[in-house]
Scaffold this motif. Structure first.
Motif, PDB file in Angstrom:
ATOM      1  N   SER A  19       0.853  -1.180   0.000  1.00 42.72           N
ATOM      2  CA  SER A  19       0.000   0.000   0.000  1.00 42.72           C
ATOM      3  C   SER A  19       0.890   1.230   0.000  1.00 42.72           C
ATOM      4  O   SER A  19       1.887   1.294   0.727  1.00 42.72           O
ATOM      5  N   LEU A  20       0.535   2.212  -0.812  1.00 45.31           N
ATOM      6  CA  LEU A  20       1.246   3.485  -0.884  1.00 45.31           C
ATOM      7  C   LEU A  20       0.293   4.553  -0.360  1.00 45.31           C
ATOM      8  O   LEU A  20      -0.873   4.594  -0.746  1.00 45.31           O
ATOM      9  N   GLU A  21       0.775   5.410   0.519  1.00 44.99           N
ATOM     10  CA  GLU A  21      -0.048   6.471   1.095  1.00 44.99           C
ATOM     11  C   GLU A  21       0.652   7.806   0.912  1.00 44.99           C
ATOM     12  O   GLU A  21       1.848   7.932   1.169  1.00 44.99           O
ATOM     13  N   ASP A  22      -0.100   8.814   0.461  1.00 41.40           N
ATOM     14  CA  ASP A  22       0.480  10.146   0.308  1.00 41.40           C
ATOM     15  C   ASP A  22       0.272  10.969   1.578  1.00 41.40           C
ATOM     16  O   ASP A  22      -0.319  10.488   2.557  1.00 41.40           O
ATOM     17  N   LEU A  28      -3.002   3.884  -2.452  1.00 47.43           N
ATOM     18  CA  LEU A  28      -2.971   3.245  -3.756  1.00 47.43           C
ATOM     19  C   LEU A  28      -2.329   1.874  -3.582  1.00 47.43           C
ATOM     20  O   LEU A  28      -1.330   1.743  -2.878  1.00 47.43           O
ATOM     21  N   ALA A  29      -2.913   0.869  -4.208  1.00 44.62           N
ATOM     22  CA  ALA A  29      -2.346  -0.480  -4.142  1.00 44.62           C
ATOM     23  C   ALA A  29      -1.249  -0.627  -5.197  1.00 44.62           C
ATOM     24  O   ALA A  29      -1.418  -0.224  -6.344  1.00 44.62           O
ATOM     25  N   LEU A  30      -0.114  -1.171  -4.782  1.00 44.77           N
ATOM     26  CA  LEU A  30       1.003  -1.467  -5.666  1.00 44.77           C
ATOM     27  C   LEU A  30       1.399  -2.919  -5.475  1.00 44.77           C
ATOM     28  O   LEU A  30       1.168  -3.494  -4.417  1.00 44.77           O
ATOM     29  N   GLN A  31       2.040  -3.484  -6.483  1.00 41.67           N
ATOM     30  CA  GLN A  31       2.597  -4.831  -6.356  1.00 41.67           C
ATOM     31  C   GLN A  31       4.106  -4.726  -6.536  1.00 41.67           C
ATOM     32  O   GLN A  31       4.581  -4.115  -7.504  1.00 41.67           O
ATOM     33  N   ILE A  70       4.447   6.904   2.149  1.00 39.51           N
ATOM     34  CA  ILE A  70       4.511   5.828   3.128  1.00 39.51           C
ATOM     35  C   ILE A  70       4.197   4.538   2.382  1.00 39.51           C
ATOM     36  O   ILE A  70       3.165   4.436   1.716  1.00 39.51           O
ATOM     37  N   LEU A  71       5.103   3.576   2.467  1.00 37.79           N
ATOM     38  CA  LEU A  71       4.863   2.242   1.900  1.00 37.79           C
ATOM     39  C   LEU A  71       4.538   1.307   3.049  1.00 37.79           C
ATOM     40  O   LEU A  71       5.193   1.363   4.097  1.00 37.79           O
TER      41      LEU A  71
END
Length: 104
Positions: A19-22, A28-31, A70-71
């Motif tokens: 998960s990526l957070e601003d 936003l979901a990332l792989q 933030i990851l």
């Protein structure tokens, strides 16, 4: 905490969701699609850690700008202040956009 992490911490999470957070709390979901050591970048006098590169795949939209984020991953936790670099020129794929995180 970021300076204590190594390639070995991330390798088991390749092909897993992150998960990526601003700064505004948008997520936003990332792989994580790859975690690669970069020994040619290593300067032992500056850091004992061998640098590594993480590549993530995100959705086609929205495209996130370069910045600090933030990851998060269940096994690793929250990593604050991670610089994420979009790979617009070479990272566009039919299934999403690629992003990179360098750890020197």
């Amino acid at each position: 905490m970021l300076d204590k992490l190594s390639h070995a911490d991330f390798a088991p999470t390749v092909n897993q969701d992150w998960s990526l957070e601003d700064s505004e709390g948008n997520t936003l979901a990332l792989q994580l699609i790859s975690a690669v050591e970069k020994p040619t970048w290593h300067a032992p006098q500056l850091s004992p850690r061998v640098p590594f590169l993480l590549s993530f795949l995100g959705p086609l939209a929205p495209i996130i700008p370069q910045g600090l984020y933030i990851l998060s991953h269940p096994a690793i936790g929250r990593l604050e202040g991670v610089l994420v670099t979009p790979q617009h020129a070479t990272g566009s794929r039919q299934d999403g956009h690629c992003y990179q995180v360098n750890f020197n």
